[in-house]
Design an enzyme around this catalytic site. Structure first.
Site, short mmCIF file in Angstrom:
data_model
loop_
_atom_site.label_atom_id
_atom_site.label_comp_id
_atom_site.label_asym_id
_atom_site.label_seq_id
_atom_site.Cartn_x
_atom_site.Cartn_y
_atom_site.Cartn_z
N ASP A 169 45.29 165.68 24.06
CA ASP A 169 45.82 165.57 25.42
C ASP A 169 44.79 166.11 26.41
O ASP A 169 44.26 167.22 26.22
CB ASP A 169 47.14 166.35 25.53
N ASP B 76 47.79 159.91 28.90
CA ASP B 76 46.61 160.77 28.81
C ASP B 76 46.48 161.40 27.42
O ASP B 76 45.91 162.48 27.28
CB ASP B 76 46.66 161.86 29.87
#
Length: 313
Positions: free
Chosen positions: A189, A232
């Protein structure tokens, strides 16, 4: 009458848009038509009585002799197509429509020619220019492959999209259950990605995503399914890898990201990632539980201050 018939037959051979070469049993050229003359640049007088293998050294002699002798022995014709062998003799391609091809693709027919006694005394080779067929098929195959690729990959990162990554997960999960193979999962992430997007605009965010995807391509094996897990987030499956090996890879990835300096509108940009690691074991009943373990590990990495690696305990 016979001379007249011979004349117009020869006239037809010179006019048709295929190559015609007649060879004796020693593979010496006895006749070839204007198609062969035009594409080879050699007049009939120059090749008369010459070995076809000397005129066309690109012909694989052992293969051609085997074909021709079979034709002579059985008295039946044989064929080759461009998909098996792109050409018999290498001619340049001059067709404007298929100008991107470097050479003429060819289909070939080898025909036995019998004399009055029924004995095969000559071999006729007929060469067909099928460059347009080959070019069209190759283009169609390329388009089909491209469409297949587009349905499998994420347009921005070039990695597997979520749907196809999930399929890879299901396949690896099934292999684990059947063969007890080790399997680990990395969930990456980008830290503060929303804040970064607000500060630098979405173009910079896209730059970060592509950069991280490129790093994954450099560090993971080709057999490790990598995909875009969320906006993301990226996920990497590591077959035959225990949690410690997966954690070490995650640390190398985290360190590589932290050392990167990207340029956006002339401005140096840095970013970091948090990574959750999980290993599949008998307590995981389905792929979803496996992903949840990696998600929990990733959440702990975020809580620990980001830019770190946490393995599921």
């Amino acid at each position: 009458m016979e001379l007249n018939e011979l004349h117009w037959m020869l006239d037809i051979l010179q006019s048709i848009d295929v190559g015609v070469v007649v060879l004796d049993r020693e593979y010496r050229i006895e006749m070839w038509n204007s198609f062969m003359e035009s594409h080879s640049g050699l007049e009939p007088e120059e090749v008369q009585g010459q070995s076809v293998f000397r005129i066309f050294p690109e012909i694989e002699e052992a293969w051609f002799r085997n074909k021709a002798e079979t034709v002579a022995t059985l008295g039946t014709r044989t064929f080759t197509i461009w998909e098996q062998r792109p050409y018999l003799v290498r001619f340049k391609n001059y067709q404007p429509i298929t100008g991107q091809e470097d050479f003429m693709y060819q289909n070939t027919t080898i025909i036995p020619i019998k004399d009055a006694t029924g004995k095969v005394g000559h071999i006729c080779v007929v060469i067909y220019d099928v460059t347009h067929v080959a070019s069209n098929k190759k283009q169609l195959q390329n388009v089909t492959a491209r469409l297949h690729q587009l349905t499998r990959t994420d347009a921005l990162s070039g990695l597997l999209n979520r749907a196809h990554w999930d399929k890879s997960l299901e396949q690896e999960f099934a292999r684990h259950q059947r063969y007890q193979r080790q399997l680990s999962l990395l969930l990456l992430d980008i830290d503060e990605f929303k804040v970064f997007n607000s500060q630098y605009e979405h173009a910079a965010g896209d730059l970060l995503l592509r950069s991280l995807a490129d790093l994954l391509g450099q560090h993971v094996r080709n057999l490790d399914p990598s995909g875009r897990y969320a906006a993301d987030q990226f996920a990497v499956l590591l077959p035959d890898t225990a949690v410690e090996g997966a954690r070490q890879l995650a640390e190398r990835l985290r360190d590589a990201v932290s050392q990167q300096v990207l340029l956006h509108d002339g401005q140096a940009v840095r970013y970091s990632v948090s990574i959750g690691v999980a290993e599949l074991d008998a307590n995981c009943l389905n792929p979803r539980q496996f992903c949840e373990r990696a998600e929990q590990a990733l959440a702990r990495a975020k809580q620990a201050g980001r830019n770190c690696v946490v393995a599921y305990a």
